[in-house]
Design an enzyme around this catalytic site. Structure first.
Site, PDB file in Angstrom:
ATOM      1  N   LEU A 290      -5.167  -9.345   3.478  1.00 49.34           N
ATOM      2  CA  LEU A 290      -4.015 -10.242   3.530  1.00 49.34           C
ATOM      3  C   LEU A 290      -4.426 -11.710   3.654  1.00 49.34           C
ATOM      4  CD1 LEU A 290      -1.668  -8.214   5.918  1.00 49.34           C
ATOM      5  CD2 LEU A 290      -1.835  -8.108   3.419  1.00 49.34           C
TER       6      LEU A 290
ATOM      7  N   HIS B 219       0.481 -13.409   1.222  1.00 47.36           N
ATOM      8  CA  HIS B 219       1.143 -12.212   1.773  1.00 47.36           C
ATOM      9  C   HIS B 219       2.001 -12.600   2.977  1.00 47.36           C
ATOM     10  CE1 HIS B 219      -2.546 -10.178  -0.016  1.00 47.36           C
ATOM     11  NE2 HIS B 219      -1.545  -9.568  -0.621  1.00 47.36           N
TER      12      HIS B 219
ATOM     13  N   SER C  28      -5.230 -15.335  -3.605  1.00 49.58           N
ATOM     14  CA  SER C  28      -5.423 -13.957  -4.045  1.00 49.58           C
ATOM     15  C   SER C  28      -6.506 -13.328  -3.184  1.00 49.58           C
ATOM     16  CB  SER C  28      -5.891 -13.972  -5.513  1.00 49.58           C
ATOM     17  OG  SER C  28      -6.490 -12.741  -5.841  1.00 49.58           O
ATOM     18  N   SER C  29      -6.390 -12.030  -2.948  1.00 46.71           N
ATOM     19  CA  SER C  29      -7.420 -11.334  -2.168  1.00 46.71           C
ATOM     20  C   SER C  29      -8.765 -11.420  -2.881  1.00 46.71           C
ATOM     21  CB  SER C  29      -7.042  -9.868  -1.988  1.00 46.71           C
ATOM     22  OG  SER C  29      -5.749  -9.796  -1.439  1.00 46.71           O
TER      23      SER C  29
END
Ligand code: PAF
Length: 282
Positions: free
Chosen positions: A33, A37, A187-188
């Site tokens: 996360l 998120h 972004s992860s």
């Protein structure tokens, strides 16, 4: 905060909540996360009594084994981040077995061509995998609303289509992209970039901003050429695709039509990591 890894317990807990007339917002994630998120979770909490955050790295949406294996996983840290936000939160972190049993495969959907372009063209079977897991999560949780980031804009449109085809009565809410100070979409996957590449990756958003400024006066094909040449000159990034497409149908724009909304979409590789981004143009 409650953490469940079995559907059955989650479903019975949520039944109890619904009996108390509590509304539920679902935020499906694959974990690792970040602030993007967190903004989805905060929106879900601002519009519902309870947020259910699912954390599940869904194997059926990965077309490359290597990408699935390298996808960052940090469940303990994710749970700690969510704990900080609110106690009105439920985490659902199932195993692959809990979701798929011994049949790890996707349904086949007819997305009316939305899955044939861009991400769909370059990631075989990806959207059937996304559709399958999101349908299952929606049916399991039965939320009032479900929240998805616009970074994956094509995914968002496909989920809307899936919900329509399957007549699912849950509102699908798109949320704006969260960006790093240099414009890089959160972004992860960014975790896998070197610090230098992360800094340089502001170039992707900068390029989209220039596309937006060109959009009023130049043709789509001349803009496509310009983007291609910008990336040919940049040794850090390799361009997979750039497209200007209609927001609703995702078909590539040939000639601008009055009243249509267009968006620029891009996928590039840097440090062997695939990054995507998009920007509304009008
Ligand atoms: O966007 C994602 O993280 C995933 O595609 C989703 C929607 C959680 C489905 O696995």
């Amino acid at each position: 905060m409650h953490v469940f890894d079995h559907k059955k317990e989650l479903v019975s807990f949520l039944e109890g909540e619904r009996k108390k007339n509590r509304t539920i917002g679902l935020v499906p994630t694959m974990g690792a996360l970040h602030k993007g998120h967190v903004s989805l979770v905060e929106k879900a909490l601002s519009e519902n009594d309870l947020a259910v955050v699912s954390i599940f790295v869904n194997p059926t949406q990965f077309d490359k084994k290597d990408d699935l294996e390298k996808y960052p996983r940090s469940l303990d840290n994710d749970v700690a981040i969510l704990r900080e936000i609110s106690k009105n939160m439920v985490v659902f972190a199932p195993t692959v077995d809990e979701i798929y049993g011994d049949n790890v495969s996707s349904q086949s959907y007819n997305f009316d061509g939305l899955d044939k372009v861009m991400e769909g063209e370059f990631r075989a079977g990806h959207f059937n995998g996304v559709g399958t897991v999101v349908e299952l999560l929606l049916r399991t949780v039965g939320p009032n609303k479900a929240y998805f980031g616009e970074k994956d804009f094509q995914q968002l449109q496909i989920i809307r289509k899936m919900a329509k085809i399957k007549k699912l009565p849950y509102a699908i809410i798109g949320c704006p992209i969260e960006r790093e100070p240099n414009g890089l979409a959160m972004s992860s996957r960014n975790e896998r970039l070197s610090e230098t590449t992360k800094e340089e990756a502001g170039f992707i958003h900068q390029t989209l901003l220039t596309v937006k400024s060109k959009f009023g006066t130049e043709s789509a094909s001349s803009i496509r050429h310009w983007v291609k040449s910008e990336f040919e000159e940049n040794p850090v990034f390799s361009l997979e695709y750039f497209e200007i497409a209609d927001e609703d149908t995702l078909t590539p724009m040939l000639k601008k039509q009055d009243g249509q909304k267009y968006r620029a979409f891009i996928a590039v590789y840097a440090d062997g990591v695939r990054l995507i981004d998009n920007l509304r143009l009008n």
